[in-house]
Scaffold this active site. Structure first.
Site, mmCIF file in Angstrom:
data_model
loop_
_atom_site.group_PDB
_atom_site.id
_atom_site.type_symbol
_atom_site.label_atom_id
_atom_site.label_comp_id
_atom_site.label_asym_id
_atom_site.label_seq_id
_atom_site.Cartn_x
_atom_site.Cartn_y
_atom_site.Cartn_z
ATOM 1 N N CYS A 208 -54.522 -14.843 13.463
ATOM 2 C CA CYS A 208 -53.911 -13.638 13.141
ATOM 3 C C CYS A 208 -53.019 -13.148 14.155
ATOM 4 O O CYS A 208 -52.249 -12.420 13.943
ATOM 5 C CB CYS A 208 -54.858 -12.541 13.033
ATOM 6 S SG CYS A 208 -56.301 -12.807 11.587
ATOM 7 N N HIS B 32 -52.366 -8.070 5.028
ATOM 8 C CA HIS B 32 -52.621 -8.830 6.210
ATOM 9 C C HIS B 32 -52.393 -10.143 5.883
ATOM 10 O O HIS B 32 -53.314 -11.043 5.795
ATOM 11 C CB HIS B 32 -53.950 -8.527 6.737
ATOM 12 C CG HIS B 32 -54.186 -9.386 8.132
ATOM 13 N ND1 HIS B 32 -52.985 -9.782 8.894
ATOM 14 C CD2 HIS B 32 -55.293 -9.757 8.676
ATOM 15 C CE1 HIS B 32 -53.863 -10.198 9.990
ATOM 16 N NE2 HIS B 32 -55.021 -10.374 10.047
ATOM 17 N N CYS C 221 -56.968 -8.647 17.073
ATOM 18 C CA CYS C 221 -58.092 -9.844 17.539
ATOM 19 C C CYS C 221 -57.496 -10.930 16.902
ATOM 20 O O CYS C 221 -56.689 -11.105 16.096
ATOM 21 C CB CYS C 221 -59.178 -9.015 16.999
ATOM 22 S SG CYS C 221 -59.299 -8.630 15.080
ATOM 23 N N GLY D 70 -59.414 -14.967 15.349
ATOM 24 C CA GLY D 70 -60.285 -15.835 14.846
ATOM 25 C C GLY D 70 -60.832 -16.961 15.855
ATOM 26 O O GLY D 70 -59.980 -17.336 16.534
#
Length: 373
Positions: A67, A329, A359, A361
C-alpha cells in the site's frame, strides 16, 4: 476491464501535459503496483511510459511495497534526482483490483518456515485490522463515526471541485450486469471523477452493516462501511531538479524533503505509521505539531484512529477531504495520489509542511515529508 498499462499511461500522459514539458525530458518512470501481475504485470511502469507517448529512451521500473508503493515510487524518483543527477522522473502508481486480485488471491503460495514464525504475513488485511481494533480498544462506534466523516468530507470536496485539478477523464470499458437476467455485457464508459463516494451515508446505515468476519470472530468490528473500498486507478507526479524546473519554466507545487520506513508485527500492520512517522520527523528536526496537513491512509478506519491517537495528530489536519474509505484504495497508486492531493490542498490553505503516511501489508509503515510552495 481497462489494462493497467492504459490506466498508468493515461495518468503519466496527463501529468506530463500539466507540467508542460516534453516527454523526452523524463529519464525514468517509477511506478508503484501492489499486484504487479496479469494486467498490471510485465513491468507496467515501462509499458505505461510508452503508452503515454514517452520515447523509447525513457525507462521504467515497477515497485511493490504494497500500500505504500505509490509513495515509495515518488521517493525513489526524488532520490534518483538527488543522488544520481537525473533531471526529471515520474513517481506514480497503478492497480487494477477488479482484474488482478481475483487471480492473485487464488494463487497465493506460502513458505513453510515463515508460516511457522510469521504466519500473519499471509493473513488477510481485514483480519489484521480486527486485531488492531481489539488489541487497542478501538470501538465499532468510533470506526463507524470516522467512516461517516470520511464520506462527508469527500462529498463536500467533490461538490466544491477540490479534486478537479488532479483528475483527468479516461475512456474505459465497464462490465455491466443485468440484475434481472444476470447477463453481463461490456459498455464503453468515460470516467470523469472518483465514483466510490457514498454521499448519502448515515450513521444508521453504517451501524446496520454486519462485520465481514463475524462468523469467524464474534468480536470483529470491520465492516464494508469502515474499511477502504476496492477500486482501480492510477496516479502520476512529475519530479524535477530545481534547475531543470526553472529551465523548463515549471512552477512546482512543493518539494520532496524525506522518506522513512519502519517495521512492526505483521498481525498488527495497521500501526505501521506510529513507527515510521517519528523516525521521519526526528531526522528532520520536526515534531507532529510542525506538520500542517496529514494524509494518513484510511486502509481501515481503525488505522487513522489508532495512529492519530498514538502520534497526537489533530483530526482537523488529517485527511481533510476524506480518504480511502470514501475515495477508494487502488493499493499501489494511493500514496502518489495522496502526495498530489496534499500539495494542492496545502497550497489552498497556505500550509508549509505535509506528511503522507500509511500502513503496509506484512507489518510496516512508510512516511514522506513534503514542503508546500
Amino acid at each position: 476491464m481497462t489494462h493497467g498499462a492504459a490506466l498508468a499511461g493515461r495518468a503519466i500522459e496527463a501529468a506530463i501535459g500539466k507540467a508542460g514539458i516534453d516527454p523526452s525530458m523524463v529519464e525514468d518512470v517509477f511506478l508503484g503496483c501492489a499486484m504487479p501481475e496479469g494486467e498490471t504485470g510485465m513491468n507496467v511502469a515501462r509499458n505505461g511510459a510508452l503508452w503515454a507517448g514517452c520515447p523509447v529512451s525513457t525507462s521504467g521500473v515497477t515497485i511493490n511495497r504494497f500500500c505504500s508503493s505509490g509513495l515509495q515510487a515518488v521517493a525513489s524518483a526524488a532520490q534518483s534526482i538527488i543522488v544520481d543527477g537525473s533531471p526529471c522522473a515520474i513517481g506514480g502508481g497503478v492497480d487494477s483490483i477488479s482484474l488482478v486480485q481475483p487471480k492473485m488471491v487464488k494463487g497465493a503460495v506460502t513458505e513453510a518456515k515463515l508460516m511457522k514464525t510469521y504466519p500473519a504475513l499471509w493473513m488477510p488485511m481485514i483480519e489484521t485490522a480486527d486485531i488492531v481494533a481489539q488489541r487497542y480498544s478501538v470501538s465499532r462506534a468510533r470506526q463507524d463515526a470516522y467512516g461517516l466523516i470520511s464520506q462527508q468530507r469527500c462529498a463536500a470536496a467533490q461538490a466544491s471541485g477540490l479534486f478537479d485539478d488532479e483528475i483527468v477523464p479516461m475512456e474505459t470499458t465497464m462490465l455491466v450486469k443485468d440484475k434481472a437476467t444476470g447477463e453481463v455485457s461490456k459498455v464503453a464508459y468515460t470516467v470523469v471523477k472518483d465514483e466510490c463516494n457514498r454521499k448519502d451515508t448515515t450513521i444508521e446505515s453504517l451501524q446496520g452493516l454486519a462485520p465481514v468476519r463475524l462468523e469467524a470472530d464474534p468480536e470483529a468490528t470491520i465492516t464494508a462501511g469502515n474499511a477502504s473500498q476496492l477500486s482501480d486507478g492510477a496516479s502520476a507526479c512529475v519530479l524535477m531538479s530545481e534547475a531543470s524546473a526553472a529551465q523548463a519554466g515549471c512552477i512546482p507545487l512543493g518539494a520532496f524533503k524525506g522518506f522513512a520506513v519502519a517495521g512492526c508485527s505483521p498481525e498488527e500492520m495497521g500501526i505501521g505509521p506510529t513507527a515510521a512517522v517519528p523516525r521521519l520527523l526526528s531526522r528532520h528536526g520536526l515534531t507532529v505539531d510542525d506538520i500542517d496537513l496529514w494524509e494518513l491512509n484510511e486502509a481501515f478506519a481503525v488505522v487513522p484512529l489508532r495512529c492519530a491517537e498514538v502520534l497526537g495528530i489533530d483530526h482537523e489536519k488529517m485527511n481533510v477531504n476524506g480518504g480511502a474509505i470514501a475515495i477508494g484504495h487502488p493499493f499501489g497508486m494511493t500514496g502518489s495520489r495522496q502526495v498530489g492531493h496534499v500539495l494542492l490542498e496545502g497550497r489552498r490553505r497556505g500550509a508549509k509542511h505535509a506528511v503522507v503516511t500509511m500502513c503496509i501489508g506484512g507489518g510496516m509503515g512508510a512516511a514522506g515529508l513534503f514542503e508546500i510552495f
